[in-house]
Structure formats: structure tokens, C-alpha cells
Design a protein around this motif. Sequence first.
Motif, PDB file in Angstrom:
ATOM      1  N   ARG A  23       0.826  -1.208   0.000  1.00 26.17           N
ATOM      2  CA  ARG A  23       0.000   0.000   0.000  1.00 26.17           C
ATOM      3  C   ARG A  23       0.858   1.255   0.000  1.00 26.17           C
ATOM      4  N   ALA A  24       2.166   1.125   0.101  1.00 27.94           N
ATOM      5  CA  ALA A  24       3.033   2.301   0.105  1.00 27.94           C
ATOM      6  C   ALA A  24       2.736   3.153  -1.127  1.00 27.94           C
ATOM      7  N   LEU A  25       2.773   4.441  -0.928  1.00 34.24           N
ATOM      8  CA  LEU A  25       2.487   5.353  -2.035  1.00 34.24           C
ATOM      9  C   LEU A  25       3.663   5.428  -2.999  1.00 34.24           C
ATOM     10  N   PRO A  26       3.378   5.482  -4.289  1.00 31.83           N
ATOM     11  CA  PRO A  26       4.459   5.656  -5.263  1.00 31.83           C
ATOM     12  C   PRO A  26       5.115   7.028  -5.066  1.00 31.83           C
ATOM     13  N   PRO A  27       6.368   7.180  -5.464  1.00 33.99           N
ATOM     14  CA  PRO A  27       7.072   8.464  -5.285  1.00 33.99           C
ATOM     15  C   PRO A  27       6.697   9.487  -6.361  1.00 33.99           C
ATOM     16  N   VAL A  28       5.436   9.842  -6.394  1.00 31.75           N
ATOM     17  CA  VAL A  28       4.923  10.765  -7.421  1.00 31.75           C
ATOM     18  C   VAL A  28       5.705  12.076  -7.424  1.00 31.75           C
ATOM     19  N   HIS A  29       6.111  12.529  -6.255  1.00 31.70           N
ATOM     20  CA  HIS A  29       6.837  13.797  -6.149  1.00 31.70           C
ATOM     21  C   HIS A  29       8.197  13.764  -6.864  1.00 31.70           C
ATOM     22  N   LEU A  30       8.691  12.578  -7.173  1.00 37.41           N
ATOM     23  CA  LEU A  30       9.971  12.450  -7.869  1.00 37.41           C
ATOM     24  C   LEU A  30       9.816  12.321  -9.378  1.00 37.41           C
ATOM     25  N   TRP A  31       8.624  12.021  -9.835  1.00 36.29           N
ATOM     26  CA  TRP A  31       8.386  11.790 -11.257  1.00 36.29           C
ATOM     27  C   TRP A  31       8.121  13.113 -11.968  1.00 36.29           C
ATOM     28  N   LYS A  32       8.776  13.322 -13.085  1.00 33.63           N
ATOM     29  CA  LYS A  32       8.645  14.574 -13.841  1.00 33.63           C
ATOM     30  C   LYS A  32       8.398  14.302 -15.329  1.00 33.63           C
ATOM     31  N   PRO A  33       7.369  13.497 -15.662  1.00 27.74           N
ATOM     32  CA  PRO A  33       7.114  13.247 -17.082  1.00 27.74           C
ATOM     33  C   PRO A  33       6.517  14.482 -17.755  1.00 27.74           C
ATOM     34  N   ASP A  34       6.605  14.505 -19.073  1.00 25.88           N
ATOM     35  CA  ASP A  34       5.966  15.570 -19.840  1.00 25.88           C
ATOM     36  C   ASP A  34       4.448  15.409 -19.767  1.00 25.88           C
ATOM     37  N   PHE A  35       3.745  16.515 -19.915  1.00 22.18           N
ATOM     38  CA  PHE A  35       2.285  16.501 -19.958  1.00 22.18           C
ATOM     39  C   PHE A  35       1.836  15.731 -21.192  1.00 22.18           C
ATOM     40  N   SER A  36       0.909  14.778 -20.987  1.00 26.82           N
ATOM     41  CA  SER A  36       0.448  13.913 -22.078  1.00 26.82           C
ATOM     42  C   SER A  36      -0.926  14.292 -22.602  1.00 26.82           C
ATOM     43  N   VAL A 111      -8.201   9.913  13.751  1.00 24.52           N
ATOM     44  CA  VAL A 111      -7.714   9.122  12.620  1.00 24.52           C
ATOM     45  C   VAL A 111      -8.839   9.008  11.591  1.00 24.52           C
ATOM     46  N   PHE A 112      -8.632   9.596  10.429  1.00 22.47           N
ATOM     47  CA  PHE A 112      -9.638   9.639   9.371  1.00 22.47           C
ATOM     48  C   PHE A 112      -9.294   8.632   8.279  1.00 22.47           C
ATOM     49  N   THR A 113     -10.329   7.999   7.721  1.00 23.38           N
ATOM     50  CA  THR A 113     -10.153   7.058   6.615  1.00 23.38           C
ATOM     51  C   THR A 113     -10.960   7.559   5.426  1.00 23.38           C
ATOM     52  N   SER A 114     -10.296   7.589   4.265  1.00 27.85           N
ATOM     53  CA  SER A 114     -10.961   8.080   3.062  1.00 27.85           C
ATOM     54  C   SER A 114     -11.623   6.939   2.304  1.00 27.85           C
ATOM     55  N   SER A 115     -12.419   7.299   1.336  1.00 24.44           N
ATOM     56  CA  SER A 115     -13.078   6.308   0.477  1.00 24.44           C
ATOM     57  C   SER A 115     -12.072   5.569  -0.400  1.00 24.44           C
ATOM     58  N   THR A 116     -10.831   6.078  -0.466  1.00 24.80           N
ATOM     59  CA  THR A 116      -9.780   5.422  -1.240  1.00 24.80           C
ATOM     60  C   THR A 116      -8.727   4.793  -0.323  1.00 24.80           C
ATOM     61  N   ASP A 117      -9.133   4.497   0.914  1.00 25.96           N
ATOM     62  CA  ASP A 117      -8.296   3.786   1.888  1.00 25.96           C
ATOM     63  C   ASP A 117      -7.098   4.560   2.407  1.00 25.96           C
ATOM     64  N   ASP A 118      -7.082   5.870   2.244  1.00 26.10           N
ATOM     65  CA  ASP A 118      -6.041   6.672   2.876  1.00 26.10           C
ATOM     66  C   ASP A 118      -6.389   6.813   4.347  1.00 26.10           C
ATOM     67  N   VAL A 119      -5.395   6.677   5.206  1.00 27.37           N
ATOM     68  CA  VAL A 119      -5.577   6.872   6.640  1.00 27.37           C
ATOM     69  C   VAL A 119      -4.718   8.073   7.025  1.00 27.37           C
ATOM     70  N   VAL A 120      -5.374   9.106   7.566  1.00 26.16           N
ATOM     71  CA  VAL A 120      -4.691  10.356   7.877  1.00 26.16           C
ATOM     72  C   VAL A 120      -5.049  10.759   9.303  1.00 26.16           C
ATOM     73  N   VAL A 121      -4.020  11.079  10.081  1.00 24.35           N
ATOM     74  CA  VAL A 121      -4.217  11.552  11.446  1.00 24.35           C
ATOM     75  C   VAL A 121      -4.135  13.080  11.430  1.00 24.35           C
ATOM     76  N   ALA A 122      -5.166  13.742  11.934  1.00 26.76           N
ATOM     77  CA  ALA A 122      -5.147  15.205  12.012  1.00 26.76           C
ATOM     78  C   ALA A 122      -3.976  15.621  12.899  1.00 26.76           C
ATOM     79  N   SER A 123      -3.147  16.535  12.376  1.00 23.13           N
ATOM     80  CA  SER A 123      -1.930  16.950  13.073  1.00 23.13           C
ATOM     81  C   SER A 123      -1.454  18.265  12.463  1.00 23.13           C
ATOM     82  N   ALA A 124      -0.305  18.739  12.923  1.00 18.36           N
ATOM     83  CA  ALA A 124       0.265  19.953  12.331  1.00 18.36           C
ATOM     84  C   ALA A 124       0.560  19.731  10.848  1.00 18.36           C
TER      85      ALA A 124
END
Length: 186
Positions: A23-36, A111-124
Motif C-alpha cells: 500500500r506504500a504510495l508511489p514516489p509521485v513527487h519524484l516523477w517529472k514526465p511531460d504533460f500527455s 484518525v480519518f479514513t478516506s473512500s480510497t483507503d487513505d488513513v490520515v491523522v489530524a496533526s500539524a
Amino acid sequence: MNESKPDLSSIQQQLEGDHKKRRALPPVHLWKPDFSGDLDIQITRDGRWIHEGGQIKRPAMVTLFSTILWREGERYFLVTPVEKVGIQVEDVPFFFVGLDVRQGSQGQELVFTSSTDDVVVASAEHPLRVETAQDSDEPSPYLMVRYGMEGLLNRAVFYQLADLAEERDGEFGVESCGQWFVLGKS
């Protein structure tokens, strides 16, 4: 720029193998493809994913695509190492459908759960905020998810959150991870 029209199935094929492993997120922040180009996908305010006029009914596919969401300015994209396609988002791309309360090292954790299975804890790092519509006084509660993208809390989750609220200095709010989040004025 790639001259062929972006294709939903090609994006799915690029991602499926790796995503099934973890379930680890892909490193989207590292990917820099051209706009398709743009893809005919819209995420509605209530978290539904619409492709070419019809709702994507496979939750696993929606969850998979949610892991490669990216925001630049006011635009949203699905990004892979080789493709970047624009999509439409009605309000925000995530929709929270669950809330659990637990105790952590800094006290209460929401602890919030999204409809896409993201689990996020409200924090700073993942602040909770509420906007109120000027014309209707209708509250819209949002939680930061990742990469500058937020999720809207569904009504039931917001009511659950309101039940946890307390009053401090003329404001109603909740605490999570040592942070105070205002839900409204008293």
C-alpha cells in the motif's frame, strides 16, 4: 509531448504490478514526465470518480489511481514515471468516510479514513479546517492529505467530529496530536 490520446488502461497497467505488492504510495513527487494531455476523468465533491460520463465502479481501480494524484497550482493530474494526464476535480480529490479516536504520545489522535483507503491523522502536518459557505452557512470540513491536496469529510464524519468538540475561548474545536482545530464559533 506525446501525440497519442492519454489512455486510462495504459496508466492502470503501469501501476498494477507494484501496487498489488504493497500500500506504500508511489514516489509521485519524484516523477517529472511531460504533460500527455487531458483524460476525461472527474472526481465529484462526494468522492465519486467519473470516466467518460460513467462512474468507475471498481473500488480497487479508484484506490490505485488515487495513489498517483498530483496537484500543480489549481490543476490535478494522474502521474506515472512516463505520463502526466490532467483530470478534473469538482472540489477536492479525497473524501473521508470514517473517523476513529485513539490515544497517542501527544494525547488524543483523530484518525480519518478516506473512500480510497487513505488513513490520515489530524496533526500539524495534516491540519483540519472548516469553511462556511456565505450564502447558506453550510460548513465544509477539510483535512490535508498529501502534496497540497485535501479531502472533504462526509456529513456523518463531521457530526461525529462535532460530538467530540469542546469550547475554548469562544470557539468549538477538537484536539489531535497536541494541535487545536477550530470547527466553528460558539
